[in-house]
Design a protein around this motif. Structure first.
Motif, PDB file in Angstrom:
ATOM      1  N   SER A 201       0.716  -1.259   0.070  1.00 51.65           N
ATOM      2  CA  SER A 201      -0.032   0.049   0.104  1.00 51.65           C
ATOM      3  C   SER A 201       0.841   1.284   0.040  1.00 51.65           C
ATOM      4  CB  SER A 201      -0.858   0.173   1.072  1.00 51.65           C
ATOM      5  OG  SER A 201      -0.260   0.098   2.470  1.00 51.65           O
ATOM      6  N   ASP A 202       0.537   2.278  -0.474  1.00 52.05           N
ATOM      7  CA  ASP A 202       0.962   3.525  -0.614  1.00 52.05           C
ATOM      8  C   ASP A 202       0.057   4.827  -0.949  1.00 52.05           C
ATOM      9  OD1 ASP A 202       3.067   5.463  -0.721  1.00 52.05           O
ATOM     10  OD2 ASP A 202       4.372   4.271  -2.133  1.00 52.05           O
TER      11      ASP A 202
ATOM     12  N   ASN B 108      -4.684   7.269   0.401  1.00 50.53           N
ATOM     13  CA  ASN B 108      -3.957   5.788   0.597  1.00 50.53           C
ATOM     14  C   ASN B 108      -4.661   4.805  -0.240  1.00 50.53           C
ATOM     15  OD1 ASN B 108      -2.091   6.900   2.612  1.00 50.53           O
ATOM     16  ND2 ASN B 108      -3.634   6.642   4.000  1.00 50.53           N
TER      17      ASN B 108
ATOM     18  N   GLY C 118      -4.378   0.628  -1.990  1.00 54.47           N
ATOM     19  CA  GLY C 118      -3.505  -0.494  -2.013  1.00 54.47           C
ATOM     20  C   GLY C 118      -3.055  -0.572  -3.625  1.00 54.47           C
ATOM     21  N   TYR C 119      -2.011  -1.167  -3.923  1.00 50.01           N
ATOM     22  CA  TYR C 119      -1.684  -1.095  -5.447  1.00 50.01           C
ATOM     23  C   TYR C 119      -1.051  -2.727  -5.735  1.00 50.01           C
ATOM     24  CZ  TYR C 119       3.283  -0.449  -4.081  1.00 50.01           C
ATOM     25  OH  TYR C 119       4.435  -0.592  -3.452  1.00 50.01           O
TER      26      TYR C 119
ATOM     27  N   ASN D 242      -9.257  -3.473  -2.869  1.00 45.59           N
ATOM     28  CA  ASN D 242      -7.640  -3.997  -2.898  1.00 45.59           C
ATOM     29  C   ASN D 242      -7.737  -5.079  -2.071  1.00 45.59           C
ATOM     30  OD1 ASN D 242      -7.803  -2.977  -0.255  1.00 45.59           O
ATOM     31  ND2 ASN D 242      -7.406  -0.812  -0.796  1.00 45.59           N
TER      32      ASN D 242
ATOM     33  N   THR E 148      -7.759   1.481  -5.047  1.00 45.81           N
ATOM     34  CA  THR E 148      -7.014   0.490  -5.453  1.00 45.81           C
ATOM     35  C   THR E 148      -6.387   0.943  -6.774  1.00 45.81           C
ATOM     36  OG1 THR E 148      -8.615  -1.151  -5.057  1.00 45.81           O
ATOM     37  CG2 THR E 148      -6.848  -1.989  -6.413  1.00 45.81           C
TER      38      THR E 148
END
Length: 401
Positions: free
Chosen positions: A105-106, A121, A123-124, A202, A213
Motif C-alpha cells: 500500500s502507498d 492511501n 493498495g496497489y 484492494n 486500488t
C-alpha cells in the motif's frame, strides 16, 4: 383502568426481583442492539461487490531455486504457457493478489513530494498489460495498459508513467466523475490516469481504504512470483489441477504452491468476521432466552407468593381479565424501566466500541427495534403465568381460615 399506582406499591414491597429483571433487560438491550448493528455492518461488507469474478479466478505461487535462471524471461514464458491452456481467459504475474490481506500500500497525491497536497492511501498491484484482464475488472473510462506502458523494475531505470485506479481514488482526489487524464504523483514520479474502474477492491477490502486500488504497469520478476489466472467459472477446477504439472514441465527447479481460488482466499481473509458474527448471534440467542426465562420465572414466583391475595380478589368479584391485566401491567412497568436504562447503556457501549474497535456508529433504529422486540417478548413471557393466575379459584382465599 390499569391501576398503575397499586402495581408500583406492590413492586416496592418486593424490590429485589424487579431490580434484577430491570438490570437484565438493560444489559440485554445494550448488548443485543450493538451486536445486531455489528452483524448488519459485517453482512453489508461480506455481500458487497468487489469488482472481480471471484469464482472464475485463482492464484498460485512459484518459488525458483535456479540461480542461473533469467527470471524475467521465465515469467514471460510462464504467462504465455498459462494463456495457451484450454479454458484460460487471461493470466498475469503480479506483485500481490487482491482480497487476500497481503500486499503493498502507498499513496498518491496531487503534487510531487515533499510538497503538501491532497493525498489518498491505496493498495496497489503491479504487473504487465495482461493484469487488468486477468483480474476480470471492467474499465468504466479510459483504456487498458499497452505493452509500451510496462516497465521492468530491474531494467534501464525507467519509471511507470501511467496508472489505472478505482473510482474511489479519483472521487477522493478530483471529485465525482473526474480524474481521467489527470496527473497524480507516486512520491516524485508523475503518473497519468489512463483508466478508471468503478469498483475494484484492494488487498484489504474491510479497511478504511479498501475501495482505493491502483494497478501500476511494472514487472518485478523475482525468485518468488505470484500469478493470477482467470477462466470460465465452470472450468476453473479443471485448469487448477493442471497448473503444477504445467509449470514444472517448463522448469523443474521450483516449487508451485498455494493454488487457490480467489473466492477461497477472500473467505480465509473474512474468516474472523464470519466467526465473530456466529459468536454474536449465539450471544443474542442466549441473552434473549435467559431474559425470557427471567421474566417467566419472576412472574411465576410472584403468583406463588400472591396466591391467597389473588383468590381473595377473585372472591370479591375480580374478573379473570383484571388479574391478567394486573400482571401484564406490572411486567410492562418493569420492562419499560429496564429498556430506558438499557437504551442509555446501549448508546454508551456503542460509543466505546466505536472508539476502541472502529465499529460503525450505533444507529438509534437498532435500539428502537431491539427494545420493541424485547417488550413484545416480555409480554409474551408473562402471558402464561398471568393466565394461570387468572384461573386460581376463589376458594383458595378461605383454605387457611
Amino acid at each position: 383502568m390499569f391501576e398503575i399506582k397499586p402495581t408500583l406499591n406492590a413492586l416496592m414491597r418486593s424490590k429485589l426481583g424487579a431490580v434484577l429483571l430491570i438490570l437484565q433487560l438493560a444489559i440485554t438491550l445494550a448488548i443485543v442492539s450493538n451486536a445486531v448493528s455489528i452483524i448488519q455492518d459485517r453482512l453489508t461488507y461480506l455481500n458487497q461487490d468487489t469488482g472481480y469474478p471471484e469464482t472464475a479466478i485463482f492464484k498460485f505461487n512459484s518459488l525458483n531455486f535456479d540461480k542461473q535462471l533469467d527470471r524475467l524471461q521465465q515469467v514471460e514464458l510462464d504467462e504465455q504457457q498459462l494463456r495457451n491452456v484450454d479454458g484460460v481467459i487471461a493470466a498475469a504475474a503480479v506483485s500481490s493478489v487482491p482480497l487476500t490481506g497481503s500486499g503493498s500500500s502507498d499513496g498518491v497525491q496531487l503534487k510531487p513530494m515533499p510538497q503538501e497536497s491532497k493525498r489518498v492511501n491505496m493498495g496497489y498491484v503491479t504487473g504487465d498489460e495482461h493484469m487488468l484482464r486477468a483480474l476480470g475488472a471492467t474499465l468504466a473510462e479510459g483504456r487498458d495498459f499497452t505493452e509500451d506502458d510496462v516497465v521492468v523494475s530491474d531494467g534501464d531505470g525507467r519509471l511507470p508513467s501511467v496508472i489505472i485506479v478505482s473510482r474511489a481514488v479519483t472521487d477522493a482526489l478530483f471529485g465525482p466523475s473526474k480524474g481521467l487524464g489527470e496527473t497524480v504523483y507516486w512520491g516524485t514520479n508523475p503518473l497519468t490516469i489512463v483508466g478508471i474502474v468503478d469498483t475494484m477492491a484492494n488487498q484489504w477490502p474491510k479497511s478504511s481504504f479498501g475501495e482505493n486500488t491502483a494497478l501500476i504497469p511494472v514487472i518485478r520478476a523475482g525468485n518468488f512470483q505470484k500469478f493470477i489466472v482467470r477462466t470460465a467459472p465452470e472450468e476453473r477446477a479443471q485448469v487448477m489441477r493442471q497448473i503444477e504439472e504445467l509449470m514444472l514441465a517448463s522448469h523443474r527447479e521450483r516449487v508451485i504452491s498455494d493454488i487457490t481460488g480467489l473466492d477461497q482466499k477472500k473467505a480465509r481473509y473474512d474468516a474472523r468476521d464470519v466467526l465473530m458474527m456466529r459468536m454474536l448471534m449465539t450471544l443474542i440467542v442466549v441473552l434473549v432466552i435467559v431474559t425470557a426465562l427471567g421474566i417467566f420465572g419472576l412472574s411465576t414466583f410472584n403468583i406463588s407468593k400472591r396466591t391467597k391475595q389473588i383468590g381473595t380478589r377473585r372472591a370479591l368479584g375480580a374478573r379473570k381479565s383484571a388479574i391478567v391485566r394486573y400482571f401484564v401491567v406490572e411486567n410492562a412497568l418493569i420492562c419499560t424501566m429496564g429498556l430506558m436504562l438499557g437504551a442509555a447503556a446501549a448508546v454508551l457501549l456503542g460509543q466505546q466500541l466505536m472508539q476502541w474497535y472502529s465499529v460503525p456508529a450505533l444507529g438509534y433504529s437498532f435500539i428502537a427495534v431491539t427494545a420493541g422486540l424485547l417488550l413484545l417478548m416480555s409480554l409474551l413471557s408473562v402471558l402464561m403465568p398471568a393466565l394461570r393466575a387468572a384461573n386460581i379459584s376463589p376458594s383458595i382465599a378461605t383454605r387457611s381460615v
